[in-house]
Design an enzyme around this catalytic site. Sequence first.
Site, short mmCIF file in Angstrom:
data_model
loop_
_atom_site.label_atom_id
_atom_site.label_comp_id
_atom_site.label_asym_id
_atom_site.label_seq_id
_atom_site.Cartn_x
_atom_site.Cartn_y
_atom_site.Cartn_z
N ASP A 11 59.20 68.38 29.79
CA ASP A 11 58.24 68.42 30.90
C ASP A 11 58.76 69.43 31.91
O ASP A 11 59.91 69.33 32.36
CB ASP A 11 58.13 67.05 31.57
CG ASP A 11 57.51 66.01 30.65
OD1 ASP A 11 56.75 66.40 29.75
OD2 ASP A 11 57.79 64.81 30.83
N ASP A 130 46.16 60.92 24.46
CA ASP A 130 46.90 59.82 25.06
C ASP A 130 46.03 58.58 24.93
O ASP A 130 44.85 58.60 25.33
CB ASP A 130 47.19 60.09 26.55
CG ASP A 130 48.10 61.28 26.75
OD1 ASP A 130 48.83 61.63 25.80
OD2 ASP A 130 48.10 61.86 27.86
#
Length: 252
Positions: A11, A130
């Site tokens: 990330d 997701d």
Amino acid sequence: MLAKRIIPCLDVDDGRVKKGINFVNLRDVGDPVEIAAMYQEQGADELVFLDITATNEQRKTMADVIERVSSQVFMPLTVGGGIRSIEDMQTMLRAGADKVSLNSAAVNNPALIQQGAEKFGSQCIVVAIDTWWNEETEQYDVMVKGGREDTGLNAIQWAKVVQKLGAGELLITSMDADGTKNGFDIALYQAMDEVVDVPLIASGGVGKVEDFSEVFQETNVDAGLAASVFHFRELTVDQVKAHLREQKVVVR
């Protein structure tokens, strides 16, 4: 049999690798180039980079990060986070990404999947889904905006749609498993196996090496992705691969 892939996920926020829980309490993990080089040394098969603060200015920073990483590291790179147009895809591919990942943008504008596949080839287009299990409706729902908004879409049906539109690979994250370190959501990947033919990347829930062998032995996923366990040195990629070889799982 194709070799199973092990993929660390990085990330990126303001040009640095960060790690938090549900995108809050971010801790600085380090320089992307140094971390990518470490994973290459450990034998990672690919890297996924997610721009977690994807404003236009951040995307410029992200392109710079990918340029720096791709000049030093020689494995496939997938970049996601805030990619909303063909131009955004082109920027990342020119910077050195091999694939781009679409998530919220794919839900908001499904035609973008087809446009990207037509322009760059399906192999470049990863759709990230997701998902969490909705007890009331007894289905896996598609979540967007970093897992903060429930679309009500059925994730299994959505996977079929995005494959038809030209996605070459799906990155499926179980939000139920994510951060628990209790292992991958096996039922989710078994359900996905039944409806899609493109490669599947499993994400969410890794806590120990056995979680990788379980998902590869119990489902047909092509790759396992993890972040925290690799970043904080709880596991290394070579440890995972050594375990998988012992379990007769084919790895590179």
